[in-house]
Design a protein around this motif. Structure first.
Motif, PDB file in Angstrom:
ATOM      1  N   MET A   1       0.817  -1.198   0.000  1.00  0.00           N
ATOM      2  CA  MET A   1       0.000   0.000   0.000  1.00  0.00           C
ATOM      3  C   MET A   1       0.861   1.262   0.000  1.00  0.00           C
ATOM      4  SD  MET A   1      -3.190  -0.331  -0.399  1.00  0.00           S
ATOM      5  CE  MET A   1      -3.586   1.359  -0.166  1.00  0.00           C
ATOM      6  N   LYS A   2       2.000   1.207   0.680  1.00  0.00           N
ATOM      7  CA  LYS A   2       2.849   2.398   0.729  1.00  0.00           C
ATOM      8  C   LYS A   2       3.384   2.765  -0.653  1.00  0.00           C
ATOM      9  CE  LYS A   2       4.296   1.878   5.489  1.00  0.00           C
ATOM     10  NZ  LYS A   2       5.427   1.770   6.412  1.00  0.00           N
ATOM     11  N   LEU A   3       3.722   1.755  -1.436  1.00  0.00           N
ATOM     12  CA  LEU A   3       4.211   2.019  -2.788  1.00  0.00           C
ATOM     13  C   LEU A   3       3.115   2.639  -3.650  1.00  0.00           C
ATOM     14  CD1 LEU A   3       6.407   1.809  -4.948  1.00  0.00           C
ATOM     15  CD2 LEU A   3       5.584  -0.499  -5.422  1.00  0.00           C
ATOM     16  N   ALA A   4       1.900   2.111  -3.546  1.00  0.00           N
ATOM     17  CA  ALA A   4       0.783   2.665  -4.323  1.00  0.00           C
ATOM     18  C   ALA A   4       0.519   4.112  -3.926  1.00  0.00           C
ATOM     19  CB  ALA A   4      -0.466   1.814  -4.117  1.00  0.00           C
ATOM     20  N   THR A   5       0.589   4.400  -2.626  1.00  0.00           N
ATOM     21  CA  THR A   5       0.386   5.769  -2.154  1.00  0.00           C
ATOM     22  C   THR A   5       1.482   6.695  -2.673  1.00  0.00           C
ATOM     23  OG1 THR A   5      -0.624   4.866  -0.153  1.00  0.00           O
ATOM     24  CG2 THR A   5       0.026   7.164  -0.085  1.00  0.00           C
ATOM     25  N   ALA A   6       2.712   6.204  -2.693  1.00  0.00           N
ATOM     26  CA  ALA A   6       3.816   7.022  -3.215  1.00  0.00           C
ATOM     27  C   ALA A   6       3.633   7.292  -4.702  1.00  0.00           C
ATOM     28  CB  ALA A   6       5.140   6.316  -2.958  1.00  0.00           C
ATOM     29  N   LEU A   7       3.218   6.271  -5.456  1.00  0.00           N
ATOM     30  CA  LEU A   7       2.979   6.471  -6.894  1.00  0.00           C
ATOM     31  C   LEU A   7       1.872   7.488  -7.143  1.00  0.00           C
ATOM     32  CD1 LEU A   7       3.252   2.835  -8.270  1.00  0.00           C
ATOM     33  CD2 LEU A   7       4.779   4.741  -8.739  1.00  0.00           C
ATOM     34  N   ILE A   8       0.817   7.421  -6.354  1.00  0.00           N
ATOM     35  CA  ILE A   8      -0.282   8.386  -6.504  1.00  0.00           C
ATOM     36  C   ILE A   8       0.201   9.795  -6.184  1.00  0.00           C
ATOM     37  CG2 ILE A   8      -2.505   9.108  -5.545  1.00  0.00           C
ATOM     38  CD1 ILE A   8      -3.154   6.099  -5.263  1.00  0.00           C
ATOM     39  N   GLY A   9       1.021   9.925  -5.153  1.00  0.00           N
ATOM     40  CA  GLY A   9       1.565  11.242  -4.803  1.00  0.00           C
ATOM     41  C   GLY A   9       2.423  11.824  -5.911  1.00  0.00           C
ATOM     42  N   ILE A  10       3.297  11.005  -6.458  1.00  0.00           N
ATOM     43  CA  ILE A  10       4.164  11.461  -7.547  1.00  0.00           C
ATOM     44  C   ILE A  10       3.337  11.811  -8.779  1.00  0.00           C
ATOM     45  CG2 ILE A  10       5.961  10.721  -9.163  1.00  0.00           C
ATOM     46  CD1 ILE A  10       7.078   9.015  -6.798  1.00  0.00           C
ATOM     47  N   SER A  11       2.364  10.973  -9.080  1.00  0.00           N
ATOM     48  CA  SER A  11       1.496  11.234 -10.224  1.00  0.00           C
ATOM     49  C   SER A  11       0.701  12.521 -10.031  1.00  0.00           C
ATOM     50  CB  SER A  11       0.550  10.048 -10.426  1.00  0.00           C
ATOM     51  OG  SER A  11      -0.369  10.308 -11.441  1.00  0.00           O
ATOM     52  N   SER A  12       0.237  12.757  -8.812  1.00  0.00           N
ATOM     53  CA  SER A  12      -0.523  13.983  -8.518  1.00  0.00           C
ATOM     54  C   SER A  12       0.327  15.225  -8.735  1.00  0.00           C
ATOM     55  CB  SER A  12      -1.022  13.965  -7.072  1.00  0.00           C
ATOM     56  OG  SER A  12      -1.897  12.908  -6.857  1.00  0.00           O
ATOM     57  N   ILE A  13       1.547  15.173  -8.253  1.00  0.00           N
ATOM     58  CA  ILE A  13       2.443  16.327  -8.413  1.00  0.00           C
ATOM     59  C   ILE A  13       2.743  16.573  -9.885  1.00  0.00           C
ATOM     60  CG2 ILE A  13       4.794  17.148  -7.962  1.00  0.00           C
ATOM     61  CD1 ILE A  13       4.533  15.691  -5.222  1.00  0.00           C
ATOM     62  N   HIS A  14       3.002  15.500 -10.625  1.00  0.00           N
ATOM     63  CA  HIS A  14       3.292  15.640 -12.055  1.00  0.00           C
ATOM     64  C   HIS A  14       2.079  16.198 -12.808  1.00  0.00           C
ATOM     65  CE1 HIS A  14       5.618  14.854 -15.631  1.00  0.00           C
ATOM     66  NE2 HIS A  14       4.564  14.289 -16.181  1.00  0.00           N
ATOM     67  N   LEU A  15       0.901  15.719 -12.446  1.00  0.00           N
ATOM     68  CA  LEU A  15      -0.324  16.193 -13.091  1.00  0.00           C
ATOM     69  C   LEU A  15      -0.590  17.660 -12.743  1.00  0.00           C
ATOM     70  CD1 LEU A  15      -2.621  15.229 -14.905  1.00  0.00           C
ATOM     71  CD2 LEU A  15      -3.843  14.508 -12.852  1.00  0.00           C
ATOM     72  N   LEU A  16      -0.368  18.033 -11.494  1.00  0.00           N
ATOM     73  CA  LEU A  16      -0.538  19.431 -11.090  1.00  0.00           C
ATOM     74  C   LEU A  16       0.427  20.329 -11.857  1.00  0.00           C
ATOM     75  CD1 LEU A  16      -1.814  21.554  -9.238  1.00  0.00           C
ATOM     76  CD2 LEU A  16      -0.061  20.979  -7.537  1.00  0.00           C
ATOM     77  N   LYS A  17       1.662  19.873 -12.015  1.00  0.00           N
ATOM     78  CA  LYS A  17       2.646  20.634 -12.788  1.00  0.00           C
ATOM     79  C   LYS A  17       2.179  20.815 -14.233  1.00  0.00           C
ATOM     80  CE  LYS A  17       7.375  20.366 -14.419  1.00  0.00           C
ATOM     81  NZ  LYS A  17       8.526  19.489 -14.599  1.00  0.00           N
ATOM     82  N   ALA A  18       1.626  19.756 -14.815  1.00  0.00           N
ATOM     83  CA  ALA A  18       1.131  19.841 -16.196  1.00  0.00           C
ATOM     84  C   ALA A  18      -0.027  20.830 -16.297  1.00  0.00           C
ATOM     85  CB  ALA A  18       0.692  18.458 -16.674  1.00  0.00           C
ATOM     86  N   PHE A  19      -0.927  20.823 -15.301  1.00  0.00           N
ATOM     87  CA  PHE A  19      -2.049  21.767 -15.322  1.00  0.00           C
ATOM     88  C   PHE A  19      -1.570  23.206 -15.184  1.00  0.00           C
ATOM     89  CE2 PHE A  19      -5.086  18.305 -13.776  1.00  0.00           C
ATOM     90  CZ  PHE A  19      -5.643  18.149 -15.031  1.00  0.00           C
ATOM     91  N   ILE A  20      -0.579  23.427 -14.333  1.00  0.00           N
ATOM     92  CA  ILE A  20      -0.048  24.779 -14.143  1.00  0.00           C
ATOM     93  C   ILE A  20       0.625  25.277 -15.418  1.00  0.00           C
ATOM     94  CG2 ILE A  20       1.720  26.110 -12.908  1.00  0.00           C
ATOM     95  CD1 ILE A  20       0.985  24.436 -10.421  1.00  0.00           C
ATOM     96  N   GLU A  21       1.318  24.386 -16.125  1.00  0.00           N
ATOM     97  CA  GLU A  21       2.052  24.774 -17.326  1.00  0.00           C
ATOM     98  C   GLU A  21       1.163  24.940 -18.551  1.00  0.00           C
ATOM     99  OE1 GLU A  21       5.051  21.783 -17.710  1.00  0.00           O
ATOM    100  OE2 GLU A  21       6.369  22.760 -16.262  1.00  0.00           O
ATOM    101  N   ILE A  22      -0.120  24.628 -18.457  1.00  0.00           N
ATOM    102  CA  ILE A  22      -1.015  24.770 -19.613  1.00  0.00           C
ATOM    103  C   ILE A  22      -1.015  26.206 -20.126  1.00  0.00           C
ATOM    104  CG2 ILE A  22      -3.446  24.808 -20.315  1.00  0.00           C
ATOM    105  CD1 ILE A  22      -3.829  22.240 -18.757  1.00  0.00           C
ATOM    106  N   GLY A  23      -1.012  27.165 -19.210  1.00  0.00           N
ATOM    107  CA  GLY A  23      -1.042  28.560 -19.626  1.00  0.00           C
ATOM    108  C   GLY A  23       0.261  29.067 -20.208  1.00  0.00           C
ATOM    109  N   THR A  24       1.377  28.450 -19.836  1.00  0.00           N
ATOM    110  CA  THR A  24       2.673  28.958 -20.292  1.00  0.00           C
ATOM    111  C   THR A  24       3.220  28.217 -21.504  1.00  0.00           C
ATOM    112  OG1 THR A  24       3.839  27.515 -18.730  1.00  0.00           O
ATOM    113  CG2 THR A  24       3.299  29.737 -17.989  1.00  0.00           C
ATOM    114  N   LYS A  25       2.939  26.929 -21.596  1.00  0.00           N
ATOM    115  CA  LYS A  25       3.447  26.133 -22.723  1.00  0.00           C
ATOM    116  C   LYS A  25       2.280  25.421 -23.390  1.00  0.00           C
ATOM    117  CE  LYS A  25       6.932  23.917 -20.153  1.00  0.00           C
ATOM    118  NZ  LYS A  25       7.823  22.775 -20.024  1.00  0.00           N
ATOM    119  N   PRO A  26       2.310  25.340 -24.699  1.00  0.00           N
ATOM    120  CA  PRO A  26       1.263  24.548 -25.348  1.00  0.00           C
ATOM    121  C   PRO A  26       1.501  23.057 -25.079  1.00  0.00           C
ATOM    122  CG  PRO A  26       2.815  25.381 -26.973  1.00  0.00           C
ATOM    123  CD  PRO A  26       3.187  25.994 -25.659  1.00  0.00           C
TER     124      PRO A  26
END
Length: 67
Positions: A1-26
């Protein structure tokens, strides 16, 4: 379960970064969509693992109580 939680955390951060960059990069075609799909796959997998763990724990507890 700890590994799955870590993967979700990393994925969340990466997805948040992608959403933030929508306005700056196509974004590339469907890249955000695929990131969301991968993130949701991690979340569903973690939920299924948690449910499986709970069922197996309950079964083991009930088995010990009978003997």
């Amino acid at each position: 379960m700890k590994l799955a939680t870590a993967l979700i955390g990393i994925s969340s951060i990466h997805l948040l970064k992608a959403f933030i960059e929508i306005g700056t990069k196509p974004a590339q075609d469907n890249s955000i969509l695929w990131q969301v799909v991968v993130h949701l796959t991690f979340v569903v997998s973690a939920l299924l693992l948690a449910i499986t763990d709970r069922i197996s724990t309950q079964t083991a507890t009930e088995s010990r109580a009978k003997h």
